[in-house]
Design an enzyme around this catalytic site. Sequence first.
Site, PDB file in Angstrom:
ATOM      1  N   HIS A 103      13.168  46.447  14.123  1.00 25.43           N
ATOM      2  CA  HIS A 103      11.935  46.694  14.871  1.00 25.43           C
ATOM      3  C   HIS A 103      10.846  47.214  13.940  1.00 25.43           C
ATOM      4  O   HIS A 103      11.108  47.758  12.869  1.00 25.43           O
ATOM      5  CB  HIS A 103      12.170  47.708  16.000  1.00 25.43           C
ATOM      6  CG  HIS A 103      12.532  49.079  15.522  1.00 25.43           C
ATOM      7  ND1 HIS A 103      13.782  49.390  15.011  1.00 25.43           N
ATOM      8  CD2 HIS A 103      11.807  50.229  15.461  1.00 25.43           C
ATOM      9  CE1 HIS A 103      13.815  50.667  14.659  1.00 25.43           C
ATOM     10  NE2 HIS A 103      12.620  51.197  14.915  1.00 25.43           N
ATOM     11  N   ASP A 105       7.816  50.016  14.405  1.00 23.60           N
ATOM     12  CA  ASP A 105       7.666  51.143  15.324  1.00 23.60           C
ATOM     13  C   ASP A 105       6.548  50.920  16.346  1.00 23.60           C
ATOM     14  O   ASP A 105       5.415  50.558  16.001  1.00 23.60           O
ATOM     15  CB  ASP A 105       7.375  52.435  14.550  1.00 23.60           C
ATOM     16  CG  ASP A 105       8.618  53.019  13.905  1.00 23.60           C
ATOM     17  OD1 ASP A 105       9.730  52.730  14.390  1.00 23.60           O
ATOM     18  OD2 ASP A 105       8.473  53.771  12.918  1.00 23.60           O
ATOM     19  N   HIS A 263      12.383  47.734  10.287  1.00 24.80           N
ATOM     20  CA  HIS A 263      13.489  48.529   9.767  1.00 24.80           C
ATOM     21  C   HIS A 263      14.609  48.619  10.777  1.00 24.80           C
ATOM     22  O   HIS A 263      14.454  48.294  11.957  1.00 24.80           O
ATOM     23  CB  HIS A 263      13.035  49.921   9.319  1.00 24.80           C
ATOM     24  CG  HIS A 263      12.391  50.736  10.391  1.00 24.80           C
ATOM     25  ND1 HIS A 263      11.082  50.556  10.788  1.00 24.80           N
ATOM     26  CD2 HIS A 263      12.872  51.749  11.164  1.00 24.80           C
ATOM     27  CE1 HIS A 263      10.771  51.405  11.745  1.00 24.80           C
ATOM     28  NE2 HIS A 263      11.849  52.143  12.010  1.00 24.80           N
ATOM     29  N   ARG A 278      10.354  62.381  11.938  1.00 23.63           N
ATOM     30  CA  ARG A 278       9.372  61.337  11.649  1.00 23.63           C
ATOM     31  C   ARG A 278       7.972  61.777  12.046  1.00 23.63           C
ATOM     32  O   ARG A 278       7.772  62.340  13.126  1.00 23.63           O
ATOM     33  CB  ARG A 278       9.727  60.050  12.393  1.00 23.63           C
ATOM     34  CG  ARG A 278       8.882  58.839  11.962  1.00 23.63           C
ATOM     35  CD  ARG A 278       9.248  57.624  12.783  1.00 23.63           C
ATOM     36  NE  ARG A 278       8.653  57.651  14.119  1.00 23.63           N
ATOM     37  CZ  ARG A 278       9.043  56.864  15.106  1.00 23.63           C
ATOM     38  NH1 ARG A 278      10.049  56.019  14.935  1.00 23.63           N
ATOM     39  NH2 ARG A 278       8.445  56.929  16.290  1.00 23.63           N
TER      40      ARG A 278
END
Length: 309
Positions: A103, A105, A263, A278
């Site tokens: 995907h 983000d 990723h 994150r």
Amino acid sequence: MTQSNSNVDVRRVAGHIGAEITGVRLGPDLPEPILEIIKNALHEHKVIFFHGQDHLDDESQSGFARLFGDLTLPHPTVPGQASGRNVLSLDAQRGGGKANAWHTDVTFVDRPPAISFLRAVTLPPYGGDTTWANTATAYQALAPELRELAERLWALHTNDYDYIGTRGGGVNDVTPRDQDHHRDVFLSTIYQTEHPVVRVHPETGERALLLGQFVRHILGVSYADSKYLFELFQRHVTRLENTVRWRWTPGDLAIWDNRATQHYAIDDYGDLPRRMHRVTVAGVVPVSVDGRRSVARAGDASGYVTAAG
């Protein structure tokens, strides 16, 4: 400590994506010449890695990320860390850290993040690597006829696919209750956005494929053809030659260009603890090759990108 750009070394990790940068102590006070080296490396290599950044905490990680632009809230629907207004805690033991599907983000909103900063907080003794793919080189590697086709296509992206599982295999070691809770939170607001399958990078001008886990449908074709087209182009993105795999160690920080990568967090460590923090820099509305902008069809994500402060 005074830092000099003469000590900075950028070393390619894989043939088409990824570089490790050494000789840098990251933080909000990073000197401008070193910051420029890092930004240029990010544009060239798409994802960059730093060892030995144990001094970073939520505040200094956010402060460093702010050097690249305005920060988003942690997530459009999932709450962030109490210790950081901009920090999303990805905790495998709470159902939110095993994003084992390819995907980019938050593509289900009209302004997906530009850059992501991921810091290792708790790591399992084995496994838990993350793999990235270069969506710009994937586009470039297409035959001219396929590039022309991709440039004409648009796709509907939505969070109405569970972040932890529909296409990627799911979480096997988290309780059903935790999975249900995470899904309920993740889907507390349904977002749908139409994006071009090929977007133009707003800084480099590169063309890149915009696909991944959150694509529900390629617009204008049947379900069967949509599935075929998605798999055709997605397969080019995730070819092993187009990827890099990072084995995390304590104190690592990874930065990736969310506009030119996908990723995958590899779920191969059972029920062992793994927690990552994150922080993301706000992006702009993607633009197609012919200049059209992505269109939000459901859900208002304006607060996600403007209310972080």
